[in-house]
Design an enzyme around this catalytic site. Structure first.
Site, PDB file in Angstrom:
ATOM      1  N   SER A   3      -4.991  97.528 -35.621  1.00  9.40           N
ATOM      2  CA  SER A   3      -4.411  99.017 -35.758  1.00  9.40           C
ATOM      3  C   SER A   3      -4.322  99.790 -34.668  1.00  9.40           C
ATOM      4  O   SER A   3      -4.419 101.156 -34.700  1.00  9.40           O
ATOM      5  CB  SER A   3      -4.752  99.536 -37.080  1.00  9.40           C
ATOM      6  OG  SER A   3      -4.611  98.576 -38.141  1.00  9.40           O
TER       7      SER A   3
ATOM      8  N   HIS B 298      -7.355  83.601 -32.173  1.00  6.69           N
ATOM      9  CA  HIS B 298      -6.918  84.856 -33.074  1.00  6.69           C
ATOM     10  C   HIS B 298      -7.224  84.569 -34.216  1.00  6.69           C
ATOM     11  O   HIS B 298      -7.303  83.362 -34.688  1.00  6.69           O
ATOM     12  CB  HIS B 298      -5.324  85.071 -33.000  1.00  6.69           C
ATOM     13  CG  HIS B 298      -4.771  86.554 -33.392  1.00  6.69           C
ATOM     14  ND1 HIS B 298      -4.698  86.651 -34.773  1.00  6.69           N
ATOM     15  CD2 HIS B 298      -4.641  87.534 -32.778  1.00  6.69           C
ATOM     16  CE1 HIS B 298      -4.696  87.918 -34.976  1.00  6.69           C
ATOM     17  NE2 HIS B 298      -4.377  88.315 -33.927  1.00  6.69           N
TER      18      HIS B 298
ATOM     19  N   LYS C  26       3.279  88.201 -32.300  1.00  7.12           N
ATOM     20  CA  LYS C  26       2.821  87.330 -33.393  1.00  7.12           C
ATOM     21  C   LYS C  26       4.277  86.550 -33.713  1.00  7.12           C
ATOM     22  O   LYS C  26       5.079  86.249 -32.745  1.00  7.12           O
ATOM     23  CB  LYS C  26       2.446  87.911 -34.638  1.00  7.12           C
ATOM     24  CG  LYS C  26       1.234  88.872 -34.422  1.00  7.12           C
ATOM     25  CD  LYS C  26       0.246  89.443 -35.477  1.00  7.12           C
ATOM     26  CE  LYS C  26      -0.707  90.050 -34.854  1.00  7.12           C
ATOM     27  NZ  LYS C  26      -1.590  90.795 -36.019  1.00  7.12           N
TER      28      LYS C  26
ATOM     29  N   GLU D 122      -5.789  84.922 -36.916  1.00  8.13           N
ATOM     30  CA  GLU D 122      -4.824  84.420 -37.932  1.00  8.13           C
ATOM     31  C   GLU D 122      -4.822  82.663 -37.678  1.00  8.13           C
ATOM     32  O   GLU D 122      -4.837  81.975 -38.385  1.00  8.13           O
ATOM     33  CB  GLU D 122      -3.619  84.992 -37.776  1.00  8.13           C
ATOM     34  CG  GLU D 122      -3.507  86.717 -38.097  1.00  8.13           C
ATOM     35  CD  GLU D 122      -2.543  87.678 -37.611  1.00  8.13           C
ATOM     36  OE1 GLU D 122      -1.764  87.095 -36.789  1.00  8.13           O
ATOM     37  OE2 GLU D 122      -2.918  88.565 -37.551  1.00  8.13           O
TER      38      GLU D 122
ATOM     39  N   ASN E 251       0.938  91.385 -28.855  1.00 10.42           N
ATOM     40  CA  ASN E 251       1.054  90.364 -29.540  1.00 10.42           C
ATOM     41  C   ASN E 251       2.423  90.241 -30.401  1.00 10.42           C
ATOM     42  O   ASN E 251       1.944  90.896 -31.608  1.00 10.42           O
ATOM     43  CB  ASN E 251      -0.421  89.849 -30.186  1.00 10.42           C
ATOM     44  CG  ASN E 251      -0.426  88.836 -30.992  1.00 10.42           C
ATOM     45  OD1 ASN E 251       0.667  87.949 -30.989  1.00 10.42           O
ATOM     46  ND2 ASN E 251      -1.534  88.520 -31.600  1.00 10.42           N
TER      47      ASN E 251
ATOM     48  N   GLU F 238     -11.557  91.861 -32.421  1.00 12.51           N
ATOM     49  CA  GLU F 238     -10.370  92.275 -33.357  1.00 12.51           C
ATOM     50  C   GLU F 238     -11.168  92.063 -34.509  1.00 12.51           C
ATOM     51  O   GLU F 238     -11.178  91.039 -35.200  1.00 12.51           O
ATOM     52  CB  GLU F 238      -9.192  91.209 -33.152  1.00 12.51           C
ATOM     53  CG  GLU F 238      -8.713  91.636 -31.858  1.00 12.51           C
ATOM     54  CD  GLU F 238      -7.058  91.115 -32.158  1.00 12.51           C
ATOM     55  OE1 GLU F 238      -6.167  91.945 -31.711  1.00 12.51           O
ATOM     56  OE2 GLU F 238      -6.737  89.966 -32.619  1.00 12.51           O
TER      57      GLU F 238
ATOM     58  N   GLY G 178      -3.706  94.813 -38.943  1.00 11.13           N
ATOM     59  CA  GLY G 178      -2.245  94.983 -39.507  1.00 11.13           C
ATOM     60  C   GLY G 178      -2.787  95.767 -40.980  1.00 11.13           C
ATOM     61  O   GLY G 178      -1.710  96.089 -41.700  1.00 11.13           O
TER      62      GLY G 178
HETATM   63  P1  13P Z   1      -2.120  95.071 -35.366  1.00 16.68           P
HETATM   64  O1  13P Z   1      -2.115  95.672 -34.205  1.00 16.68           O
HETATM   65  O2  13P Z   1      -0.922  95.012 -36.063  1.00 16.68           O
HETATM   66  O3  13P Z   1      -3.203  95.596 -36.399  1.00 16.68           O
HETATM   67  O4  13P Z   1      -2.673  93.608 -34.857  1.00 16.68           O
HETATM   68  C1  13P Z   1      -3.616  93.354 -34.202  1.00 16.68           C
HETATM   69  C2  13P Z   1      -3.599  91.876 -33.819  1.00 16.68           C
HETATM   70  O5  13P Z   1      -4.016  91.122 -34.380  1.00 16.68           O
HETATM   71  C3  13P Z   1      -3.308  91.977 -32.402  1.00 16.68           C
HETATM   72  O6  13P Z   1      -3.776  90.561 -31.951  1.00 16.68           O
END
Ligand code: 13P
Length: 259
Positions: free
Chosen positions: A214, A96, A12, A98, A10, A168, A174
């Site tokens: 992560s 997601h 982002k 976010e 992903n 997640e 992150g």
């Molecule tokens: P990270 O791997 O940067 O923690 O992000 C996870 C994520 O949100 C994948 O969709």
């Protein structure tokens, strides 16, 4: 029945078209022999057509990070499932954290988007997960099970391969603060039990559930080794081909060889 592992990048809100081309050109030859693993890259809308074009006739799946549930109309700024398919996408992330937290997407919207994708044959990766506060308050399962129930209510007897879930935990995204492999297995095992209750044995046995938060080359193997974990949805460590390929390799190690 063995489920096919999936390793999903992903990106982002990262990468220009040119950066996406460079990444994809480096990824395709290396991912070509990732036998038995689904490799997917979820890219910004602006890069999607180009990545999908480059990945055509390869095992790499190009996907979007979001979409709307109506097909067309007065929905300024939105992109529909048929539009994604027209651009060459085979999959799309839905809900997601976010999107849910920053853009206020409700469980209802996530459920409708998932249903539209399943109906159209676009593979949705449905994300669920709790915040740190919810976990500390003992409300993790109430949150996660509620998110899943809303999605399952909107689906009419789906096949297990028509969608993918991703657990997640928001506190692990992150932050470098990954769930322990045991935490991931506990949550994902519980999710599979709920999916068995809601969708039956065949559905629950076939549906893939990924872990995200992560995931890095140094923790992926122990996460992938968990019985109910079928892959990972990866942000930071997917932005470079080298580290993403280490994750793909780790997924491949879990595939039983026929020989
Ligand atoms: P990270 O791997 O940067 O923690 O992000 C996870 C994520 O949100 C994948 O969709």
């Amino acid at each position: 029945m063995a489920r096919r592992p999936m390793m999903a990048a992903n990106w982002k809100m990262n990468k220009t078209i040119r950066e996406a081309q460079q990444y994809t050109a480096a990824l395709l030859p290396r991912a070509a022999d990732a036998e038995g693993v689904d490799v997917a890259v979820f890219v910004p809308f602006t890069c999607l057509h180009e990545v999908a074009r480059m990945a055509e006739d390869t095992p790499v799946i190009a996907g979007a990070q979001n979409f709307y549930y109506e097909d067309s109309g007065a929905f300024t700024g939105e992109v529909s499932v048929p539009m994604l398919q027209d651009a060459g996408a085979g999959a799309g992330i839905v809900g997601h954290s976010e999107r849910r937290e920053i853009f206020a997407e409700s469980d209802e919207m996530v459920a409708r988007k998932t249903a539209r994708a399943v109906e159209a044959g676009l593979l949705p990766i449905v994300c669920v997960g709790e915040t740190k506060e919810e976990r500390d308050a003992g409300d993790m399962w109430e949150k996660v099970s509620g998110q899943i129930r809303r999605v399952m209510e909107k689906l009419d007897d789906p096949d297990g391969d028509a969608l993918v879930f991703a657990y997640e935990p928001i506190w692990a995204i992150g932050t470098g603060d990954t769930a322990t492999p045991e935490d991931a297995q506990d949550a994902i095992g519980q999710i599979r039990d709920l999916l068995r209750e809601l969708g039956g044995d065949d559905f629950a046995g076939a549906v893939r559930i990924l872990y995200g938060g992560s995931v890095k080359p140094d923790n992926v193997a122990e996460i992938m080794a968990q019985e109910d974990v079928d892959g990972a949805l990866v942000g930071g460590a997917s932005l470079e081909v080298e580290s993403f390929m280490q994750l793909v390799e780790a997924a491949r190690e879990t595939v039983p060889s026929d020989g």
